[in-house]
Write a protein that holds these residues in place. Sequence first.
Motif, short mmCIF file in Angstrom:
data_model
loop_
_atom_site.label_atom_id
_atom_site.label_comp_id
_atom_site.label_asym_id
_atom_site.label_seq_id
_atom_site.Cartn_x
_atom_site.Cartn_y
_atom_site.Cartn_z
N ILE A 250 83.10 106.18 -13.45
CA ILE A 250 83.07 104.85 -14.06
C ILE A 250 81.65 104.33 -14.15
CG2 ILE A 250 83.73 102.43 -13.72
CD1 ILE A 250 86.31 103.51 -12.37
N GLY A 251 80.86 104.56 -13.10
CA GLY A 251 79.54 103.96 -13.06
C GLY A 251 78.36 104.87 -13.24
N ARG A 256 75.38 103.29 -20.08
CA ARG A 256 76.20 102.08 -20.04
C ARG A 256 76.90 101.81 -21.37
NH1 ARG A 256 73.10 97.38 -16.48
NH2 ARG A 256 72.66 98.67 -14.64
N ASN A 259 79.92 105.51 -22.09
CA ASN A 259 80.61 106.15 -20.98
C ASN A 259 82.08 106.28 -21.36
OD1 ASN A 259 81.97 106.86 -18.63
ND2 ASN A 259 80.56 105.73 -17.31
N ARG A 262 84.71 105.84 -18.51
CA ARG A 262 85.02 104.44 -18.23
C ARG A 262 85.96 103.87 -19.29
NH1 ARG A 262 80.65 99.40 -17.54
NH2 ARG A 262 82.16 97.72 -17.95
N CYS A 274 86.31 97.82 -13.66
CA CYS A 274 85.28 98.76 -14.10
C CYS A 274 83.92 98.07 -14.18
CB CYS A 274 85.65 99.36 -15.45
SG CYS A 274 86.91 100.66 -15.37
N ALA A 278 80.88 99.53 -12.02
CA ALA A 278 79.69 100.00 -12.74
C ALA A 278 78.45 99.23 -12.32
CB ALA A 278 79.93 99.87 -14.24
N TYR A 281 77.39 100.43 -8.89
CA TYR A 281 76.86 101.78 -8.96
C TYR A 281 75.45 101.78 -9.55
CZ TYR A 281 77.49 106.82 -8.75
OH TYR A 281 77.40 108.15 -8.40
#
Length: 342
Positions: A250-251, A256, A259, A262, A274, A278, A281
Motif C-alpha cells: 500500500i505504501g 504515490r 500504485n 493500493r 490506505c 501510505a 510508510y
Amino acid sequence: MRLGHHLGYWSAGPPAGAADLVLEADRLGVDSVWTAEAYGSDALTPLAWWGSRTERVRLGTAIAQMSARTPTATAMAALTLDHLSGGRFTLGLGVSGPQVVEGWYGQPYDKPLARTREYVGIVRDVLRRERPVAADGAFYRLPYDGGTGLGRPLRSTVHPLRPGLPIHLAAEGPKNVALAAEIADGWLPLFYAPSVDGFYRAALAEGFARRSADLSPADRFEVSATVPVVVDDDVERAADAVRPFAALYIGGMGARTANFHRDMVERLGYVKECETVAALYADGRRGEAAAAVPTSLVQDIALVGPPAAIRDRLAAWRGTVVTSLLVQGDVTALRTLAELLA
C-alpha cells in the motif's frame, strides 16, 4: 478450486526452506508452485533449480517482468523450461510499475496495455513456430529497423513441446484484467477478495467477448489468486504476520501517483485506511504503518486464524471466479489448505 504455492521473490537472499516447501508441495499433490521477481532475484532460475527435483507439480512465474527481457528471450526461456519440466511450465507475465520499469530496467513505461498485447503476440508466434517471427508494432519490431540491415526473420531452432504453452497475465485495473481475458490463458491477481468478485467478473466478461477463437476456450481460463495464509489459534497474532506485507504494497510498492496495488485495496473500501498507511510508510514509520492495517482488511485478502476459521472463510472464495488459491505461507499453511481443499 485447486491449490498452489507462491514462493514470491527473494528479499536479502534465498528464502530459508524454499526447496523443502517445493518438494512438500509435490508430495502433497499441490497443483502448482510459483516464483516472482522484483529487482533482485529473477523468477526463472529458482523455478528451474527447485522445480528440477519435482515430478508432478506445475511450475509458473508470477510474475516474470516483461521489461526484463525481450519477447523472444522470454519465449526461449519458456520453451526451454517446458521441455525440461516435461510440459509443466506456465509463463506468468506482468508489466510491473514505472518505478521498476524506468528506474531498474531503463525501459519506457508508456502505454502498458498496448505494449503487453504486442509482447504476448510475439511470444505466441515463437511458441507456435508456424513461420519466421516478424513484427512491425509500435513497441517491438523484428527485424530491427536500421542497424546493419542484415537482420532477418528467424524461427526457433527448438521445436516447442507445447505450442499452446499457457500464458497468464498479472493485472489489477479493470482494463488490464479485461486484456488478460482477451489474450491470455489465465489471470494472476494480487489483493483479490470475494467481496469484489462482481467487479472483476464484469472486467473478465468484457475481455472474453473479444477473445479470439484460436485461443483456449474461455471456460478453461484460470484465475490464480495469491493469498497469504497464516495458521494460528489467535486471529490477531495471525493478522500481525500479514500487516507488514499489506503496508509495504500500500505504501511502498509504486509511486504515490501510480500504485496499482493500493488501487486494488481501495476497491475493497479501505480508501481512508490506505491514506493513513501510505502516509506513515512515506514518513519512514513502517511499524506504525503496519499496525494501521485493519484486521478486517487482512481477513478480506488473506486466510488467517485457526483451521476452523479458515475453513469457514474458504466458503466465500469457492463461489468466486478464482480457480486456484496460491498459498503464500509456511509449510503448516500449505498442509492446512491441502487438507481443507481435499
